[in-house]
Design a protein around this motif. Structure first.
Motif, mmCIF file in Angstrom:
data_model
loop_
_atom_site.group_PDB
_atom_site.id
_atom_site.type_symbol
_atom_site.label_atom_id
_atom_site.label_comp_id
_atom_site.label_asym_id
_atom_site.label_seq_id
_atom_site.Cartn_x
_atom_site.Cartn_y
_atom_site.Cartn_z
ATOM 1 N N ASN A 147 0.822 -1.223 0.000
ATOM 2 C CA ASN A 147 0.000 0.000 0.000
ATOM 3 C C ASN A 147 0.851 1.266 0.000
ATOM 4 O O ASN A 147 0.314 2.373 -0.008
ATOM 5 N N ASN A 172 -9.471 4.151 -4.395
ATOM 6 C CA ASN A 172 -8.755 3.487 -3.291
ATOM 7 C C ASN A 172 -7.859 4.434 -2.504
ATOM 8 O O ASN A 172 -6.966 3.993 -1.786
ATOM 9 N N ARG A 192 -6.878 3.777 1.050
ATOM 10 C CA ARG A 192 -6.131 2.550 1.336
ATOM 11 C C ARG A 192 -4.674 2.630 0.899
ATOM 12 O O ARG A 192 -3.917 1.685 1.095
#
Length: 322
Positions: free
Chosen positions: A45, A77, A80
């Motif tokens: 990530n 995203n 995240r």
């Protein structure tokens, strides 16, 4: 993939950080999206980019940031992903190696926010240092940006340990946010001193390691794979002939480490490149190596190190032979 919270922050980052200098340039948009998607699928990530990636080879300025921004928006995203980018970027073509005034940093930060299509950057790096400029100027500016919500935390890249110590001491005395992490050139393979043409790069040394340990400062090393030095199943003679570009790593110490990396890799059933990265994790402080991959296969091989940990004695054996 293992995760670890960067000390002095609330940033929970994957232990492997994906370097993105090739995103949008060497890799076209479709391949870039595939690379980023694969990294996430492998548990990653943490992304490392910069305002000037890859201006030296692409007509589209800041193409790495812009491609990442488009990808996050399409994938929805953002919450995240941990995005780290750099400002104060040198412009050697213009003869401007130090760009760390308040005006220049403000300009770079606003550009990065726009390119990434975000309101807040998770980890903002000063790409270089200007030793003639008081550390208080830069810390004051970055502290203000945290308060304003434009960045969550900040670190330094290619700073000397003396200047890092000075900056952190100032931030603590002034009651302000300070550096949470440091980027330097560091891998299991130690470069030959005369093999680094860019003298503004900071290379990990014993004094810097000691400071990281004493202060519990996170290390986010670039060139952590030594250009693939540990990833090729070649003899010393074959490697020297096939990859002269790795010449800065050609010395007896590194070839000894390469031999022991292959030995340990065979014993535990891991890729040599993953074992070489895992040695960096065997430190008493947080380490997040920045990896670079040209293919998703290489990416998977490198990300395997994200969950590999070596016993201290094994890491010491690989480094020293003892």
């Amino acid at each position: 993939m293992r995760y670890r919270t960067i000390p002095r922050t609330d940033i929970h980052a994957s232990s492997i950080c994906l370097g993105t200098a090739s995103i949008g340039s060497t890799l076209n948009e479709a391949d870039s999206f595939k690379m980023l998607d694969t990294f996430v699928d492998l548990g990653g990530n943490f992304l490392d980019t910069s305002l000037n990636y890859a201006d030296w080879q692409c007509e589209i300025k800041s193409v790495s940031e812009k491609t990442i921004g488009k990808w996050m928006k399409l994938r929805q995203n953002r919450n995240r992903i941990v995005v780290g980018t750099k400002g104060g970027c040198p412009k050697p073509a213009e003869g401007r190696f130090f760009r760390l005034s308040r005006e220049e940093l403000e300009h770079d930060l606003q550009k990065s926010l726009s390119n990434l299509q975000v309101s807040t950057i998770d980890l903002y790096w000063l790409h270089r240092d200007d030793p003639s400029r008081p550390v208080s100027e830069m810390i004051d500016f970055l502290h203000e940006q945290v308060i304003a919500g434009k960045i969550r935390s900040f670190g330094c890249s290619n700073w000397s340990v003396e200047r890092i110590e000075e900056a952190i001491a100032y931030s603590e005395a002034a009651g302000k946010y300070g550096f949470c992490a440091n980027q330097m050139m560091w891998s299991l393979a130690e470069p030959n001193p005369d093999g680094i043409s860019d003298k503004t790069l900071a290379v990990m040394d014993q004094a810097t390691k000691k400071y990281h340990e004493t202060y519990d400062l996170a290390a986010v090393p670039f060139s952590s794979q030594a250009g693939g030095f540990f990833g090729r199943a070649l003899s010393r003679t074959e490697l020297e002939k096939a990859k002269p570009s790795l010449g800065k790593y050609f010395n007896d110490v590194n070839f000894g480490r390469l031999e022991r990396v292959r030995e340990v890799a065979g014993e535990i059933g891991a890729a040599p490149s993953a074992v070489a990265l895992a040695v960096l994790f065997a430190q008493p402080y947080a380490v997040y190596p920045i990896i670079g991959s040209r293919t998703t296969e290489q990416l998977a091989d490198s990300c395997a190190a994200g969950q590999l940990r070596l016993e201290e004695k094994t890491a010491r054996y690989i480094e020293t032979g003892e």
